[in-house]
Scaffold this active site. Structure first.
Site, PDB file in Angstrom:
ATOM      1  N   CYS A 147       0.833  -1.210   0.000  1.00  0.00           N
ATOM      2  CA  CYS A 147       0.000   0.000   0.000  1.00  0.00           C
ATOM      3  C   CYS A 147       0.867   1.259   0.000  1.00  0.00           C
ATOM      4  CB  CYS A 147      -0.928  -0.030   1.211  1.00  0.00           C
ATOM      5  SG  CYS A 147      -1.904   1.471   1.401  1.00  0.00           S
ATOM      6  N   CYS A 150      -0.321   4.069   2.275  1.00  0.00           N
ATOM      7  CA  CYS A 150      -0.023   3.850   3.690  1.00  0.00           C
ATOM      8  C   CYS A 150       1.457   4.054   3.987  1.00  0.00           C
ATOM      9  CB  CYS A 150      -0.375   2.414   4.120  1.00  0.00           C
ATOM     10  SG  CYS A 150      -1.888   1.763   3.443  1.00  0.00           S
ATOM     11  N   ASP A 151       2.316   3.539   3.138  1.00  0.00           N
ATOM     12  CA  ASP A 151       3.741   3.427   3.499  1.00  0.00           C
ATOM     13  C   ASP A 151       4.698   4.261   2.658  1.00  0.00           C
ATOM     14  OD1 ASP A 151       2.953   1.570   5.391  1.00  0.00           O
ATOM     15  OD2 ASP A 151       3.176  -0.116   4.027  1.00  0.00           O
TER      16      ASP A 151
END
Ligand code: NAP
Length: 320
Positions: A147, A150-151
Site C-alpha cells: 500500500c 499507507c507506506d
C-alpha cells in the site's frame, strides 16, 4: 458462545470495518457477535490488512502515528468494552436465505448451523495478492509493502521497486515518485495491462523506469529490504537490483468465497451494495474492502462499518 439463541447481529471479519460495526451495534445494545477469523496465512488473519503494516500515519486522531496492530487492538478493546463478543473462529458456510440466517463455524456438512442471527454484517475484507516468496513474507512491513498510500512516506529519497503492470502498479508507482529517489516498475511482460492514460503518465514521469520481461525470484535483506534478485524471462539471466522498498501491486482478491451463489458481485468479484451497505438480501449488509475496490483505506472501511451498523439497527427495528 451461547448456543441455541438467535443473535441480533453477527459480524464476519475484524478489520476496521467489522470492529467499527461492532462498536456501533454494541453501543446500540444489540450484543453483536464478531467472528474475527483464524490465523491461516500472512495475508488472511484476524484484524485484517492493518495487522500486516507497521506505522499508520493517516488515521485521524493519532498525530504521532500508530502501529497497525495497535490500532486494531484498540478498536477490539473498544468493541469489547460495550459488550461485543469476539470469537477467534471463521465461518465455514452461511445460509443467507434462511430465517434466521444460518452460520456454520465447524463442519459445513453438519445439518444445523452453529450460530443463527436476525442480521449479518459482512466485513471479510480483501487480500493483496503476493508473489509467494518466503523472504517477501518475512520482510512485509520492513521494506515490503502492499500500500503506497499507507507506506510511501517512509521511502523518502529511497530507491523503490513496484511489481505489476496493471492500473494499481502504475498508480502506486506514480504516487511513490512524490517520495522516492527512483521508482522501478518490474513487469513480467513487455506490455502493460494498465489503461492508456496511466501508461502515458508513467512513461512521462522522469523518476519512473521499467524492467520488462522480468520476474522477482527473491527479496534480499536481513532486517529490511536491501535488494531484489530479478530474472529476465527471455534470456533466463538473473541479476541483483539494489533497492530499499518493494511495493507488490499485482492485484487484490476480495474474500467472498463464502457467499458465492448467494450474493451478487461486480466484474472484479466484490460484493455489490446499494443505499449504503445493503446487499440484495434483506438483513444482510456488507462494508469495508469486500465491497470497495476503489478507496481501500482503514478510515473508509471504518466509515462503511458504521453505516452497516446503522443499517442493521434500522432493519432490526422493522422486523421486531
Ligand atoms: P490487474 O489489472 O489484474 O493487474 C495485475 C498486474 O499484476 C498485471 O499486470 C499482471 O501481469 C501482474 N501480475 C499478476 N500476478 C503476477 C505475479 N504472480 N507476478 C508478477 N506479476 C503479476 O490488477 P490491478 O492493477 O490491481 O487492477 C484491478 C482493477 O482495478 C482493474 O480493473 C483496474 O483497472 C482497476 N484499477 C483502476 C485504477 C484507476 O483507474 N486509477 C487504479 C487501480 C485499479 P499480466 O499483465 O502479465 O497479467
Amino acid at each position: 458462545m451461547e448456543t441455541g439463541t438467535t443473535r441480533n447481529v453477527v459480524i464476519l471479519g475484524s478489520g476496521p470495518a467489522g470492529l467499527t460495526a461492532a462498536i456501533y451495534t454494541a453501543r446500540a445494545d444489540l450484543e453483536p457477535l464478531v467472528l474475527e477469523g483464524e490465523p491461516s496465512s500472512t495475508s488472511d488473519q484476524p484484524g485484517g490488512q492493518l495487522m500486516l503494516t507497521t506505522e499508520v500515519e493517516n488515521f485521524p486522531g493519532f498525530p504521532g502515528g500508530i502501529m497497525g496492530p495497535q490500532l486494531m487492538m484498540s478498536m477490539r478493546e473498544q468493541a469489547e468494552r460495550f459488550g461485543a463478543e469476539i470469537l477467534t473462529k471463521k465461518a465455514t458456510k452461511v445460509d443467507l436465505n434462511a430465517r434466521p440466517i444460518g452460520i456454520w463455524t465447524g463442519d459445513p456438512e453438519s445439518p444445523e448451523p452453529d450460530v443463527t442471527t436476525r442480521s449479518l454484517i459482512i466485513s471479510t475484507g480483501a487480500r493483496s495478492l503476493m508473489l509467494g516468496l518466503p523472504n517477501e513474507a518475512r520482510l512485509l512491513g520492513y521494506g515490503v509493502s502492499t500500500c503506497a498510500t499507507c507506506d510511501g512516506f517512509f521511502f523518502r529519497d529511497k530507491r523503490i521497486a513496484v511489481i505489476g503492470g496493471g492500473d494499481s502498479a502504475l498508480e502506486e508507482a506514480l504516487f511513490l515518485t512524490k517520495f522516492g529517489q527512483s521508482v522501478t516498475i518490474i513487469h513480467r511482460r513487455k506490455e502493460l495491462r494498465a489503461s492508456k492514460i496511466m501508461q502515458d503518465r508513467a512513461f512521462k514521469n522522469e523518476k519512473i523506469s521499467f524492467m520488462w520481461d522480468s520476474v522477482v525470484t527473491d527479496v534480499l535483506g536481513e532486517d529490511t529490504v536491501t535488494g531484489l534478485r530479478v530474472r529476465d524471462v527471455t534470456s533466463g539471466e538473473e541479476r541483483e537490483l539494489a533497492i530499499d522498498g518493494l511495493f507488490v501491486a499485482i492485484g487484490h482478491t476480495p474474500s467472498t468465497e463464502l457467499f458465492r451463489g448467494q450474493l451478487d458481485t461486480d466484474g472484479a468479484g466484490y460484493l455489490r451494495t446499494t443505499e449504503g451497505s445493503k446487499t440484495e438480501i434483506p438483513g444482510v449488509f456488507a462494508c469495508g474492502d469486500v465491497q470497495d475496490h476503489v478507496y481501500r483505506q482503514a478510515i473508509t472501511a471504518a466509515g462503511s462499518g458504521c453505516m452497516a451498523a446503522i443499517d442493521a439497527e434500522r432493519y432490526l427495528a422493522t422486523i421486531e
